[in-house]
Design a protein around this motif. Structure first.
Motif, PDB file in Angstrom:
ATOM      1  N   THR A 166       0.842  -1.173   0.000  1.00 41.50           N
ATOM      2  CA  THR A 166       0.000   0.000   0.000  1.00 41.50           C
ATOM      3  C   THR A 166       0.881   1.228   0.000  1.00 41.50           C
ATOM      4  N   ILE A 167       0.655   2.099  -0.968  1.00 42.51           N
ATOM      5  CA  ILE A 167       1.421   3.331  -1.060  1.00 42.51           C
ATOM      6  C   ILE A 167       0.531   4.464  -0.555  1.00 42.51           C
ATOM      7  N   VAL A 168       1.053   5.190   0.413  1.00 40.73           N
ATOM      8  CA  VAL A 168       0.311   6.304   0.976  1.00 40.73           C
ATOM      9  C   VAL A 168       0.924   7.604   0.463  1.00 40.73           C
ATOM     10  N   LEU A 169       0.109   8.395  -0.228  1.00 42.93           N
ATOM     11  CA  LEU A 169       0.561   9.688  -0.727  1.00 42.93           C
ATOM     12  C   LEU A 169       0.088  10.767   0.233  1.00 42.93           C
ATOM     13  N   GLU A 170       1.001  11.645   0.615  1.00 39.66           N
ATOM     14  CA  GLU A 170       0.663  12.723   1.529  1.00 39.66           C
ATOM     15  C   GLU A 170       1.125  14.039   0.930  1.00 39.66           C
ATOM     16  N   THR A 171       0.443  15.094   1.298  1.00 41.33           N
ATOM     17  CA  THR A 171       0.854  16.420   0.889  1.00 41.33           C
ATOM     18  C   THR A 171       0.956  17.289   2.133  1.00 41.33           C
ATOM     19  N   ALA A 172       1.520  18.457   1.983  1.00 37.96           N
ATOM     20  CA  ALA A 172       1.681  19.351   3.126  1.00 37.96           C
ATOM     21  C   ALA A 172       0.304  19.790   3.631  1.00 37.96           C
ATOM     22  N   GLY A 173       0.166  19.861   4.938  1.00 38.87           N
ATOM     23  CA  GLY A 173      -1.075  20.306   5.538  1.00 38.87           C
ATOM     24  C   GLY A 173      -1.219  21.813   5.471  1.00 38.87           C
ATOM     25  N   PHE A 174      -2.350  22.304   5.918  1.00 40.89           N
ATOM     26  CA  PHE A 174      -2.614  23.736   5.906  1.00 40.89           C
ATOM     27  C   PHE A 174      -1.682  24.443   6.877  1.00 40.89           C
TER      28      PHE A 174
END
Length: 80
Positions: free
Chosen positions: A5-13
């Motif tokens: 499982t690949i989890v993609l994350e981006t910067a939060g607010f």
């Protein structure tokens, strides 16, 4: 065959950067990461948040250029 499982994350607010243009947010996270590493060391877990944020927000070309500038001592911000 096992599934990964690949989890993609981006910067939060970040309330410091409420606009759509995230250029300053990108640069500030880059600077904050290297300041954090300088003061706390690479093993300090909260520094990873800055690392993830700037890798998510910044184009790779910018990161490469800033890394080169740091290595040559001409980076335009203080990292101590």
């Amino acid at each position: 065959m096992s599934e990964q499982t690949i989890v993609l994350e981006t910067a939060g607010f970040d309330a410091r950067f409420p606009n759509q243009n995230q250029t300053r947010h990108c640069f500030q996270n880059y600077v904050d990461y290297y300041k954090c590493v300088h003061h706390k060391g690479e093993d300090f877990a909260p520094c990873r948040q800055f690392f993830k944020a700037f890798h998510s927000l910044c184009p790779n070309e910018w990161i490469d250029r800033w890394d080169t500038q740091r290595e040559n001592g001409i980076f335009p911000a203080r990292l101590e």
